[in-house]
Design a protein around this motif. Structure first.
Motif, PDB file in Angstrom:
ATOM      1  N   LEU A   1       6.925   9.431   0.943  1.00 58.28           N
ATOM      2  CA  LEU A   1       6.182   8.232   1.326  1.00 58.28           C
ATOM      3  C   LEU A   1       4.801   8.358   0.707  1.00 58.28           C
ATOM      4  N   GLN A   2       4.577   7.592  -0.343  1.00 53.95           N
ATOM      5  CA  GLN A   2       3.274   7.558  -1.000  1.00 53.95           C
ATOM      6  C   GLN A   2       2.406   6.534  -0.289  1.00 53.95           C
ATOM      7  N   MET A   3       1.280   6.987   0.197  1.00 52.78           N
ATOM      8  CA  MET A   3       0.393   6.115   0.964  1.00 52.78           C
ATOM      9  C   MET A   3      -0.919   5.945   0.223  1.00 52.78           C
ATOM     10  N   ASN A   4      -1.219   4.741  -0.178  1.00 52.36           N
ATOM     11  CA  ASN A   4      -2.436   4.424  -0.915  1.00 52.36           C
ATOM     12  C   ASN A   4      -3.316   3.488  -0.104  1.00 52.36           C
ATOM     13  N   SER A   5      -4.554   3.398  -0.497  1.00 51.84           N
ATOM     14  CA  SER A   5      -5.514   2.510   0.183  1.00 51.84           C
ATOM     15  C   SER A   5      -5.452   2.708   1.696  1.00 51.84           C
ATOM     16  N   LEU A   6      -5.495   3.942   2.103  1.00 52.22           N
ATOM     17  CA  LEU A   6      -5.342   4.262   3.523  1.00 52.22           C
ATOM     18  C   LEU A   6      -6.503   3.728   4.353  1.00 52.22           C
ATOM     19  N   LYS A   7      -6.165   3.333   5.565  1.00 51.47           N
ATOM     20  CA  LYS A   7      -7.136   2.773   6.506  1.00 51.47           C
ATOM     21  C   LYS A   7      -7.164   3.642   7.761  1.00 51.47           C
ATOM     22  N   PRO A   8      -8.260   3.632   8.494  1.00 51.45           N
ATOM     23  CA  PRO A   8      -8.304   4.415   9.738  1.00 51.45           C
ATOM     24  C   PRO A   8      -7.156   4.066  10.684  1.00 51.45           C
ATOM     25  N   GLU A   9      -6.707   2.846  10.688  1.00 48.41           N
ATOM     26  CA  GLU A   9      -5.610   2.447  11.576  1.00 48.41           C
ATOM     27  C   GLU A   9      -4.256   3.009  11.135  1.00 48.41           C
ATOM     28  N   ASP A  10      -4.201   3.665   9.981  1.00 46.48           N
ATOM     29  CA  ASP A  10      -2.984   4.364   9.560  1.00 46.48           C
ATOM     30  C   ASP A  10      -2.882   5.750  10.186  1.00 46.48           C
ATOM     31  N   THR A  11      -3.948   6.175  10.866  1.00 48.95           N
ATOM     32  CA  THR A  11      -3.940   7.475  11.517  1.00 48.95           C
ATOM     33  C   THR A  11      -2.835   7.543  12.565  1.00 48.95           C
ATOM     34  N   ALA A  12      -1.969   8.552  12.450  1.00 51.08           N
ATOM     35  CA  ALA A  12      -0.838   8.701  13.359  1.00 51.08           C
ATOM     36  C   ALA A  12      -0.075   9.966  12.994  1.00 51.08           C
ATOM     37  N   VAL A  13       0.864  10.323  13.844  1.00 50.10           N
ATOM     38  CA  VAL A  13       1.865  11.323  13.474  1.00 50.10           C
ATOM     39  C   VAL A  13       3.008  10.576  12.807  1.00 50.10           C
ATOM     40  N   TYR A  14       3.360  11.016  11.629  1.00 54.89           N
ATOM     41  CA  TYR A  14       4.415  10.360  10.849  1.00 54.89           C
ATOM     42  C   TYR A  14       5.700  11.170  10.978  1.00 54.89           C
ATOM     43  N   PHE A  15       6.764  10.477  11.348  1.00 55.07           N
ATOM     44  CA  PHE A  15       8.079  11.090  11.527  1.00 55.07           C
ATOM     45  C   PHE A  15       9.057  10.522  10.508  1.00 55.07           C
ATOM     46  N   CYS A  16       9.897  11.383   9.952  1.00 51.43           N
ATOM     47  CA  CYS A  16      10.995  10.877   9.149  1.00 51.43           C
ATOM     48  C   CYS A  16      12.278  10.964   9.972  1.00 51.43           C
ATOM     49  N   ALA A  17      13.195  10.075   9.654  1.00 54.57           N
ATOM     50  CA  ALA A  17      14.430   9.980  10.413  1.00 54.57           C
ATOM     51  C   ALA A  17      15.588   9.657   9.487  1.00 54.57           C
ATOM     52  N   GLY A  18      16.757  10.197   9.807  1.00 55.99           N
ATOM     53  CA  GLY A  18      17.955   9.949   9.018  1.00 55.99           C
ATOM     54  C   GLY A  18      19.011   9.250   9.838  1.00 55.99           C
ATOM     55  N   GLY A  19      19.669   8.294   9.219  1.00 51.09           N
ATOM     56  CA  GLY A  19      20.724   7.562   9.911  1.00 51.09           C
ATOM     57  C   GLY A  19      21.756   7.046   8.933  1.00 51.09           C
ATOM     58  N   TRP A  20      22.801   6.473   9.475  1.00 55.15           N
ATOM     59  CA  TRP A  20      23.877   5.964   8.640  1.00 55.15           C
ATOM     60  C   TRP A  20      23.507   4.655   7.959  1.00 55.15           C
ATOM     61  N   TYR A  21      22.594   3.902   8.575  1.00 56.94           N
ATOM     62  CA  TYR A  21      22.249   2.595   8.037  1.00 56.94           C
ATOM     63  C   TYR A  21      20.741   2.472   7.924  1.00 56.94           C
TER      64      TYR A  21
ATOM     65  N   ARG B   1       0.822  -1.218   0.000  1.00 60.78           N
ATOM     66  CA  ARG B   1       0.000   0.000   0.000  1.00 60.78           C
ATOM     67  C   ARG B   1       0.853   1.264   0.000  1.00 60.78           C
ATOM     68  N   PHE B   2       1.972   1.215   0.663  1.00 58.77           N
ATOM     69  CA  PHE B   2       2.857   2.378   0.779  1.00 58.77           C
ATOM     70  C   PHE B   2       4.091   2.179  -0.089  1.00 58.77           C
ATOM     71  N   ALA B   3       4.652   3.266  -0.566  1.00 62.09           N
ATOM     72  CA  ALA B   3       5.882   3.208  -1.348  1.00 62.09           C
ATOM     73  C   ALA B   3       6.794   4.353  -0.933  1.00 62.09           C
ATOM     74  N   ILE B   4       8.029   4.011  -0.599  1.00 58.98           N
ATOM     75  CA  ILE B   4       9.011   5.024  -0.218  1.00 58.98           C
ATOM     76  C   ILE B   4       9.960   5.241  -1.392  1.00 58.98           C
ATOM     77  N   SER B   5      10.322   6.490  -1.608  1.00 54.60           N
ATOM     78  CA  SER B   5      11.232   6.830  -2.698  1.00 54.60           C
ATOM     79  C   SER B   5      12.022   8.064  -2.300  1.00 54.60           C
ATOM     80  N   ARG B   6      13.037   8.385  -3.078  1.00 54.55           N
ATOM     81  CA  ARG B   6      13.819   9.572  -2.740  1.00 54.55           C
ATOM     82  C   ARG B   6      14.313  10.254  -4.004  1.00 54.55           C
ATOM     83  N   ASP B   7      14.501  11.543  -3.882  1.00 51.39           N
ATOM     84  CA  ASP B   7      15.084  12.362  -4.931  1.00 51.39           C
ATOM     85  C   ASP B   7      16.285  13.055  -4.306  1.00 51.39           C
ATOM     86  N   ASN B   8      17.453  12.483  -4.495  1.00 49.97           N
ATOM     87  CA  ASN B   8      18.631  13.035  -3.832  1.00 49.97           C
ATOM     88  C   ASN B   8      19.027  14.402  -4.375  1.00 49.97           C
TER      89      ASN B   8
END
Length: 121
Positions: A80-100, A66-73
């Motif tokens: 984060l493309q989110m399709n076919s969303l459900k009520p249980e997807d309701t949340a605060v969405y955070f992005c995070a960066g790391g080395w791995y 349902r979801f697809a992650i992609s990047r444009d460097n």
């Protein structure tokens, strides 16, 4: 590195939404990026992650297909493309960066402020 998440909002169940994570800083594109989500009273939950070159992606079972992650460097932005969303997807969405690329939140060093996604039934 600073991360800015945006694009959240209110959508009906079955709808789509795309959230973005813009990185700033001298090495803003050289990080693996993950998306996590959190609802009140619950721990932060892994959603998706992408390697810094974009060649590897990982998804939580709950969003796979349902979801697809992609990047444009070139734009230092992860989507984060989110399709076919459900009520249980309701949340605060955070992005995070790391080395791995990781599914574990504590392995990410940099965090954005979060964007609210609400899916109505």
């Amino acid at each position: 590195v600073q991360l800015q998440a945006s694009g959240g909002g209110l959508v009906q169940a079955g709808g789509s939404l795309r959230v973005s994570c813009a990185a700033s800083g001298r090495t803003g594109s050289m990080y693996a990026t993950g998306w996590f989500r959190q609802t009140p009273g619950k721990e932060r939950e892994f959603v998706a992650a992408i390697s810094w070159r974009g060649g590897s992606t990982y998804y939580a079972d709950s969003v796979k297909g349902r979801f697809a992650i992609s990047r444009d460097n070139a734009k230092n932005t992860v989507f984060l493309q989110m399709n076919s969303l459900k009520p249980e997807d309701t949340a605060v969405y955070f992005c995070a960066g790391g080395w791995y690329t990781s599914t574990v939140s504590r392995e990410y060093a940099y965090w954005g402020q979060g964007t609210q996604v609400t899916v109505s039934s």
